[in-house]
Write a protein that holds these residues in place. Structure first.
Motif, PDB file in Angstrom:
ATOM      1  N   LEU A  40      25.384  14.594   6.984  1.00 29.71           N
ATOM      2  CA  LEU A  40      26.250  13.743   6.374  1.00 29.71           C
ATOM      3  C   LEU A  40      25.354  13.089   5.203  1.00 29.71           C
ATOM      4  N   ILE A  41      23.984  12.846   5.595  1.00 22.87           N
ATOM      5  CA  ILE A  41      23.230  12.393   4.417  1.00 22.87           C
ATOM      6  C   ILE A  41      22.929  13.188   2.953  1.00 22.87           C
ATOM      7  N   ASN A  42      22.875  14.551   3.612  1.00 17.83           N
ATOM      8  CA  ASN A  42      22.907  15.641   2.438  1.00 17.83           C
ATOM      9  C   ASN A  42      24.178  15.557   1.606  1.00 17.83           C
ATOM     10  N   GLU A  43      25.209  15.466   2.440  1.00 17.22           N
ATOM     11  CA  GLU A  43      26.641  15.243   1.533  1.00 17.22           C
ATOM     12  C   GLU A  43      26.704  14.169   0.590  1.00 17.22           C
ATOM     13  N   ILE A  44      26.192  12.934   1.291  1.00 16.85           N
ATOM     14  CA  ILE A  44      26.246  11.771   0.569  1.00 16.85           C
ATOM     15  C   ILE A  44      25.410  11.970  -0.832  1.00 16.85           C
ATOM     16  N   SER A  50      26.564  14.084  -8.004  1.00 15.06           N
ATOM     17  CA  SER A  50      27.840  14.591  -8.790  1.00 15.06           C
ATOM     18  C   SER A  50      28.340  13.608  -9.697  1.00 15.06           C
ATOM     19  N   LYS A  51      28.464  12.090  -9.352  1.00 20.20           N
ATOM     20  CA  LYS A  51      29.069  11.383 -10.083  1.00 20.20           C
ATOM     21  C   LYS A  51      30.575  11.524 -10.207  1.00 20.20           C
ATOM     22  N   VAL A  52      31.168  12.182  -9.460  1.00 20.43           N
ATOM     23  CA  VAL A  52      32.600  12.558  -9.523  1.00 20.43           C
ATOM     24  C   VAL A  52      33.335  11.506  -8.747  1.00 20.43           C
ATOM     25  N   PRO A  53      34.331  10.471  -9.497  1.00 15.92           N
ATOM     26  CA  PRO A  53      34.955   9.439  -8.795  1.00 15.92           C
ATOM     27  C   PRO A  53      35.301   9.784  -7.396  1.00 15.92           C
ATOM     28  N   ASP A  54      35.917  11.131  -7.062  1.00 16.73           N
ATOM     29  CA  ASP A  54      36.664  11.067  -5.805  1.00 16.73           C
ATOM     30  C   ASP A  54      35.584  11.399  -4.747  1.00 16.73           C
ATOM     31  N   ASN A  55      34.354  11.883  -4.978  1.00 16.30           N
ATOM     32  CA  ASN A  55      33.265  12.138  -4.185  1.00 16.30           C
ATOM     33  C   ASN A  55      32.555  10.768  -3.838  1.00 16.30           C
ATOM     34  N   LEU A  56      32.424  10.098  -5.071  1.00 16.09           N
ATOM     35  CA  LEU A  56      31.765   8.620  -4.716  1.00 16.09           C
ATOM     36  C   LEU A  56      32.767   7.870  -3.746  1.00 16.09           C
ATOM     37  N   SER A  57      34.010   8.082  -3.867  1.00 22.78           N
ATOM     38  CA  SER A  57      34.851   7.344  -2.912  1.00 22.78           C
ATOM     39  C   SER A  57      34.778   7.919  -1.571  1.00 22.78           C
ATOM     40  N   ARG A  58      34.516   8.878  -1.330  1.00 23.15           N
ATOM     41  CA  ARG A  58      34.349   9.778  -0.306  1.00 23.15           C
ATOM     42  C   ARG A  58      32.903   9.202   0.561  1.00 23.15           C
ATOM     43  N   ASN A  59      32.117   8.942  -0.142  1.00 23.82           N
ATOM     44  CA  ASN A  59      30.750   8.554   0.473  1.00 23.82           C
ATOM     45  C   ASN A  59      31.032   7.164   1.362  1.00 23.82           C
ATOM     46  N   VAL A  60      31.992   6.228   0.925  1.00 23.78           N
ATOM     47  CA  VAL A  60      32.442   5.108   1.617  1.00 23.78           C
ATOM     48  C   VAL A  60      32.611   5.629   3.011  1.00 23.78           C
ATOM     49  N   GLY A  61      33.389   6.449   3.203  1.00 23.90           N
ATOM     50  CA  GLY A  61      33.815   6.852   4.434  1.00 23.90           C
ATOM     51  C   GLY A  61      32.521   7.614   5.173  1.00 23.90           C
ATOM     52  N   LEU A  62      31.941   8.249   4.455  1.00 19.78           N
ATOM     53  CA  LEU A  62      30.805   9.055   5.215  1.00 19.78           C
ATOM     54  C   LEU A  62      29.602   8.067   5.663  1.00 19.78           C
ATOM     55  N   ILE A  63      29.451   7.125   4.820  1.00 22.80           N
ATOM     56  CA  ILE A  63      28.268   6.184   5.002  1.00 22.80           C
ATOM     57  C   ILE A  63      28.954   5.196   6.353  1.00 22.80           C
TER      58      ILE A  63
END
Length: 114
Positions: A40-44, A50-63
């Motif tokens: 999870l930490i690696n993916e976060i 990547s600074k891609v908005p969708d990826n950053l939004s996904r981080n909320v759930g991953l965190i």
């Protein structure tokens, strides 16, 4: 095998194999969660870099998932601590007729009738 004892601690303490199995099972669970946290930490980190908005939004759930995993690890260690304490109390109750030398080895006292 249940009810067998293991005296491999070097200080004469016997531990029920059922207790050892419980500890081992808990430690395996903890290790699996920690391995998952590493992923999870690696993916976060990748998403953040990547600074891609969708990826950053996904981080909320991953965190959130990471935080929940950390809570689970804390709970497992608390349960382990409690189980260990209880098992040591049971062991010491079984040894209550003996004293302990400074080297940690038990000395059994004889009780003389009065």
């Amino acid at each position: 095998m249940e009810g067998d004892t293991f005296s491999g601690l070097g200080n004469g303490t016997n531990i029920d194999t059922k207790i050892l199995h419980t500890f081992q099972k808990s430690f395996v669970q903890v290790q699996n969660i920690l391995d998952q946290n590493r992923l999870l930490i690696n993916e976060i980190n990748q998403n953040h870099e990547s600074k891609v908005p969708d990826n950053l939004s996904r981080n909320v759930g991953l965190i959130r998932e990471l935080n929940n995993n950390i809570r689970r690890v804390v709970d497992l260690y608390a349960d382990l601590s409690s189980s260990f304490t209880k098992s040591m109390e049971v062991t010491s109750e079984g040894d209550s007729n003996g004293a302990v030398n400074s080297d940690g080895k038990g000395v059994h006292k004889r009780h003389r009738p009065t």
